[in-house]
Scaffold this motif. Structure first.
Motif, PDB file in Angstrom:
ATOM      1  N   GLN A 110       0.833  -1.212   0.000  1.00 54.57           N
ATOM      2  CA  GLN A 110       0.000   0.000   0.000  1.00 54.57           C
ATOM      3  C   GLN A 110       0.865   1.257   0.000  1.00 54.57           C
ATOM      4  O   GLN A 110       0.566   2.231  -0.705  1.00 54.57           O
ATOM      5  CB  GLN A 110      -0.914  -0.005   1.222  1.00 54.57           C
ATOM      6  CG  GLN A 110      -2.047  -1.005   1.137  1.00 54.57           C
ATOM      7  CD  GLN A 110      -2.787  -1.175   2.450  1.00 54.57           C
ATOM      8  OE1 GLN A 110      -2.348  -0.695   3.492  1.00 54.57           O
ATOM      9  NE2 GLN A 110      -3.903  -1.869   2.417  1.00 54.57           N
ATOM     10  N   THR A 111       1.929   1.239   0.796  1.00 48.13           N
ATOM     11  CA  THR A 111       2.811   2.401   0.853  1.00 48.13           C
ATOM     12  C   THR A 111       3.477   2.640  -0.497  1.00 48.13           C
ATOM     13  O   THR A 111       3.544   3.770  -0.985  1.00 48.13           O
ATOM     14  CB  THR A 111       3.894   2.195   1.938  1.00 48.13           C
ATOM     15  OG1 THR A 111       3.256   1.996   3.196  1.00 48.13           O
ATOM     16  CG2 THR A 111       4.806   3.410   2.031  1.00 48.13           C
ATOM     17  N   SER A 149       2.361   1.617  -3.372  1.00 45.65           N
ATOM     18  CA  SER A 149       1.322   1.985  -4.341  1.00 45.65           C
ATOM     19  C   SER A 149       1.064   3.482  -4.319  1.00 45.65           C
ATOM     20  O   SER A 149       0.781   4.097  -5.348  1.00 45.65           O
ATOM     21  CB  SER A 149       0.018   1.235  -4.037  1.00 45.65           C
ATOM     22  OG  SER A 149       0.170  -0.148  -4.251  1.00 45.65           O
ATOM     23  N   ALA A 150       1.182   4.077  -3.130  1.00 47.30           N
ATOM     24  CA  ALA A 150       0.921   5.511  -2.991  1.00 47.30           C
ATOM     25  C   ALA A 150       2.125   6.366  -3.357  1.00 47.30           C
ATOM     26  O   ALA A 150       1.964   7.526  -3.746  1.00 47.30           O
ATOM     27  CB  ALA A 150       0.497   5.813  -1.551  1.00 47.30           C
ATOM     28  N   THR A 151       3.346   5.795  -3.221  1.00 52.64           N
ATOM     29  CA  THR A 151       4.548   6.607  -3.405  1.00 52.64           C
ATOM     30  C   THR A 151       5.387   6.204  -4.617  1.00 52.64           C
ATOM     31  O   THR A 151       5.979   7.054  -5.268  1.00 52.64           O
ATOM     32  CB  THR A 151       5.445   6.520  -2.151  1.00 52.64           C
ATOM     33  OG1 THR A 151       5.776   5.145  -1.910  1.00 52.64           O
ATOM     34  CG2 THR A 151       4.737   7.088  -0.933  1.00 52.64           C
ATOM     35  N   LYS A 152       5.435   4.903  -4.893  1.00 53.19           N
ATOM     36  CA  LYS A 152       6.207   4.394  -6.025  1.00 53.19           C
ATOM     37  C   LYS A 152       5.395   3.317  -6.748  1.00 53.19           C
ATOM     38  O   LYS A 152       5.762   2.137  -6.754  1.00 53.19           O
ATOM     39  CB  LYS A 152       7.538   3.796  -5.536  1.00 53.19           C
ATOM     40  CG  LYS A 152       8.523   4.798  -4.966  1.00 53.19           C
ATOM     41  CD  LYS A 152       9.268   5.527  -6.076  1.00 53.19           C
ATOM     42  CE  LYS A 152      10.342   6.444  -5.518  1.00 53.19           C
ATOM     43  NZ  LYS A 152      11.085   7.148  -6.581  1.00 53.19           N
ATOM     44  N   PRO A 153       4.270   3.689  -7.358  1.00 52.44           N
ATOM     45  CA  PRO A 153       3.363   2.684  -7.928  1.00 52.44           C
ATOM     46  C   PRO A 153       4.004   1.800  -8.985  1.00 52.44           C
ATOM     47  O   PRO A 153       3.600   0.648  -9.166  1.00 52.44           O
ATOM     48  CB  PRO A 153       2.224   3.529  -8.518  1.00 52.44           C
ATOM     49  CG  PRO A 153       2.798   4.906  -8.675  1.00 52.44           C
ATOM     50  CD  PRO A 153       3.785   5.059  -7.573  1.00 52.44           C
ATOM     51  N   GLU A 177      -7.360  -3.774  -4.165  1.00 54.38           N
ATOM     52  CA  GLU A 177      -6.761  -3.769  -2.845  1.00 54.38           C
ATOM     53  C   GLU A 177      -5.538  -4.665  -2.816  1.00 54.38           C
ATOM     54  O   GLU A 177      -5.475  -5.674  -3.521  1.00 54.38           O
ATOM     55  CB  GLU A 177      -7.770  -4.251  -1.790  1.00 54.38           C
ATOM     56  CG  GLU A 177      -8.971  -3.343  -1.626  1.00 54.38           C
ATOM     57  CD  GLU A 177      -9.885  -3.818  -0.521  1.00 54.38           C
ATOM     58  OE1 GLU A 177      -9.529  -4.790   0.177  1.00 54.38           O
ATOM     59  OE2 GLU A 177     -10.958  -3.225  -0.349  1.00 54.38           O
ATOM     60  N   ASN A 218      10.235   7.363   1.292  1.00 55.50           N
ATOM     61  CA  ASN A 218       9.123   7.869   0.502  1.00 55.50           C
ATOM     62  C   ASN A 218       7.820   8.004   1.273  1.00 55.50           C
ATOM     63  O   ASN A 218       6.824   8.452   0.718  1.00 55.50           O
ATOM     64  CB  ASN A 218       8.903   6.958  -0.710  1.00 55.50           C
ATOM     65  CG  ASN A 218      10.041   7.052  -1.710  1.00 55.50           C
ATOM     66  OD1 ASN A 218      10.095   7.965  -2.514  1.00 55.50           O
ATOM     67  ND2 ASN A 218      10.971   6.113  -1.649  1.00 55.50           N
TER      68      ASN A 218
END
Length: 259
Positions: free
Chosen positions: A27-28, A30-34, A46, A107
């Motif tokens: 999840q982290t 996905s939000a910062t380094k997708p 999800e 990140n």
């Protein structure tokens, strides 16, 4: 429970690599380094609770495929999804999610950072399920987000809670979480550190893992090679909880750390 069952079923197949990442890390990223997790997240809204990366080697492609097929049969009732990759480029894209784990702290947005203070505990692989369950209970008890990755094949986890060291309450949580996590790991026959050694964070807890004669031996060896006590003082020997706590950083600014 299923996470531990996977390890126990796969290890007899002798994989050449057996790694894991959990949903919090995915999840982290996905939000910062997708781009790092786009292959893992393909078609998913999800993040899965846990992702294992299992690699097999053989003399021929057929031998490797046979091992992969055995693994698929063993995991049929445990995994929500199974993906095979034989193309080197596709393999590399999948492995990015695991290799990128160490950049999470850099990140993470805001002041809360993924802190490596309990990141190297290890337990016997047959105790990994119990360890997972206990870890999640501890970290949920303290209301902190966290990320887990590591080496499933030998029970070595890199676990990093998200905390803000400039917040006194979060700074206090560091020692409370460490106390409970180390107690849990040792109760399961594990160790405080598997790869990264001890340092200021783990030194105060070493008397729970090693006997008094062993600790004295550490001190004797230290005196032989470092009689003036100038090399990494207060680490491994001669340390204390008071000293370590007094030297904990009051923030986690990576720009300052890099300088």
């Amino acid at each position: 429970k299923k996470a531990g069952d996977v390890v126990n079923k796969i290890l007899p197949l002798k994989p050449s690599a057996f790694e894991l990442v959990d949903k919090f890390l995915i999840q982290t990223l996905s939000a910062t380094k997708p781009e790092m997790v786009k292959t893992v997240m393909a078609g998913r809204k999800e993040a899965p609770a846990l992702v294992y990366f299992i690699e097999f080697e053989g003399e021929t492609p057929e031998e490797v495929k046979n091992q992969a097929n055995q693994a698929k049969k063993l995991l049929a009732n445990l995994a929500v999804d199974l993906k095979e990759a034989y193309d080197p480029q596709e393999q590399d894209m999948l492995w990015q999610a695991r290799r990128s784990a160490a950049i999470v702290a850099e990140n993470a947005p805001g002041k809360k950072k993924s802190l490596p203070f309990i990141e190297d505990t290890v337990v016997p692989t047959d105790k990994l399920a119990d360890y997972f369950i206990g870890l999640y209970k501890i970290l949920q008890k303290y209301g902190t987000e966290f990320s887990v990755w590591g080496h499933a094949g030998n029970g070595n986890l890199h676990l990093q809670p998200f905390l803000d060291l400039s917040d006194p309450q979060d700074a206090e949580k560091v020692w409370k979480i460490a106390e409970e996590v180390y107690t849990l790991a040792l109760s399961l026959g594990g160790a405080l550190s598997a790869e990264h050694n001890d340092g200021l964070m783990r030194t105060p807890f070493l008397n729970r893992q090693f006997s008094e004669p062993m600790l004295k031996l550490f001190t004797q060896v230290k005196k032989v090679f470092d009689p003036q006590g100038i090399f990494n003082p207060h680490k491994k020997v001669g340390g204390s909880a008071e000293f370590s706590q007094s030297h904990m950083r009051s923030e986690y600014n990576l720009e300052i750390a890099h300088k």
